[in-house]
Design a protein around this motif. Structure first.
Motif, PDB file in Angstrom:
ATOM      1  N   LYS A  24       0.953  -1.181  -0.034  1.00 39.24           N
ATOM      2  CA  LYS A  24       0.115  -0.071   0.089  1.00 39.24           C
ATOM      3  C   LYS A  24       0.789   1.324   0.301  1.00 39.24           C
ATOM      4  CE  LYS A  24      -4.211  -1.814   1.916  1.00 39.24           C
ATOM      5  NZ  LYS A  24      -5.272  -1.477   2.580  1.00 39.24           N
ATOM      6  N   LYS A  28       0.737   4.236  -2.853  1.00 40.72           N
ATOM      7  CA  LYS A  28       0.569   5.669  -2.274  1.00 40.72           C
ATOM      8  C   LYS A  28       1.601   6.359  -3.051  1.00 40.72           C
ATOM      9  CE  LYS A  28       0.087   8.395   1.706  1.00 40.72           C
ATOM     10  NZ  LYS A  28       0.546   8.267   3.248  1.00 40.72           N
ATOM     11  N   SER A  32       1.527   9.362  -6.170  1.00 40.42           N
ATOM     12  CA  SER A  32       1.930  10.842  -5.881  1.00 40.42           C
ATOM     13  C   SER A  32       2.522  11.214  -7.003  1.00 40.42           C
ATOM     14  CB  SER A  32       2.669  10.969  -4.723  1.00 40.42           C
ATOM     15  OG  SER A  32       3.890  10.132  -4.659  1.00 40.42           O
TER      16      SER A  32
END
Length: 151
Positions: A24, A28, A32
């Motif tokens: 995860k 993430k 970005s």
């Protein structure tokens, strides 16, 4: 520093040793805007994973149900059973006729029947004698074995 951490997580990910939390974190990071240039090739892969996870995979599939009541089921079952019985009876009659049409060796004169019976018995006697010779050879082998190994 963060790039080194992400590279270590990627290495663990591709070796199959990463945890769910680490995966995860990778998702993430690649979602970005600050992804390092040399790691941008993985951005589309993790982007797809995030997209696929967001999709609702609980689509309903409808299986058509036959709406036959018990009475209709019995009718169809009895028809199928009748067909099976008829096929079985037909097969028996067909093969029974083939057997009954064969010549069973009937003779009009008793002399011809006697001659054929004597031929058949001579052939049977010859084959039995061959079997007896084999048994005698086995008995000789058994006797020799008993002399050698003395039970």
């Amino acid at each position: 520093m963060e790039s080194n951490k992400i590279e270590l997580l990627l290495k663990k990910y591709f070796e199959g040793e990463s945890s769910i939390a680490e995966e995860k974190e990778l998702q993430k990071y690649f979602a970005s805007a600050g992804v390092a240039r040399h790691l941008e090739k993985y951005k589309s892969m993790f982007g797809y994973f995030a997209y696929a996870a967001a999709q609702d995979s609980k689509q309903e599939t409808k299986v058509p149900q036959l709406s036959l009541n018990k009475k209709q089921n019995r009718v169809w079952l009895s028809i199928a059973a009748s067909i099976v019985v008829l096929l079985g009876a037909g097969t028996y009659v067909y093969f029974d006729r083939q057997v009954s049409n064969q010549d069973l060796g009937t003779y009009d004169s008793p002399e011809a029947a006697l001659k054929e019976t004597q031929k058949a018995l001579a052939m049977l006697s010859k084959n039995v004698n061959v079997g007896i010779e084999s048994v005698i050879a086995l008995e000789e082998y058994e006797d020799s074995k008993n002399l050698i190994f003395k039970e």
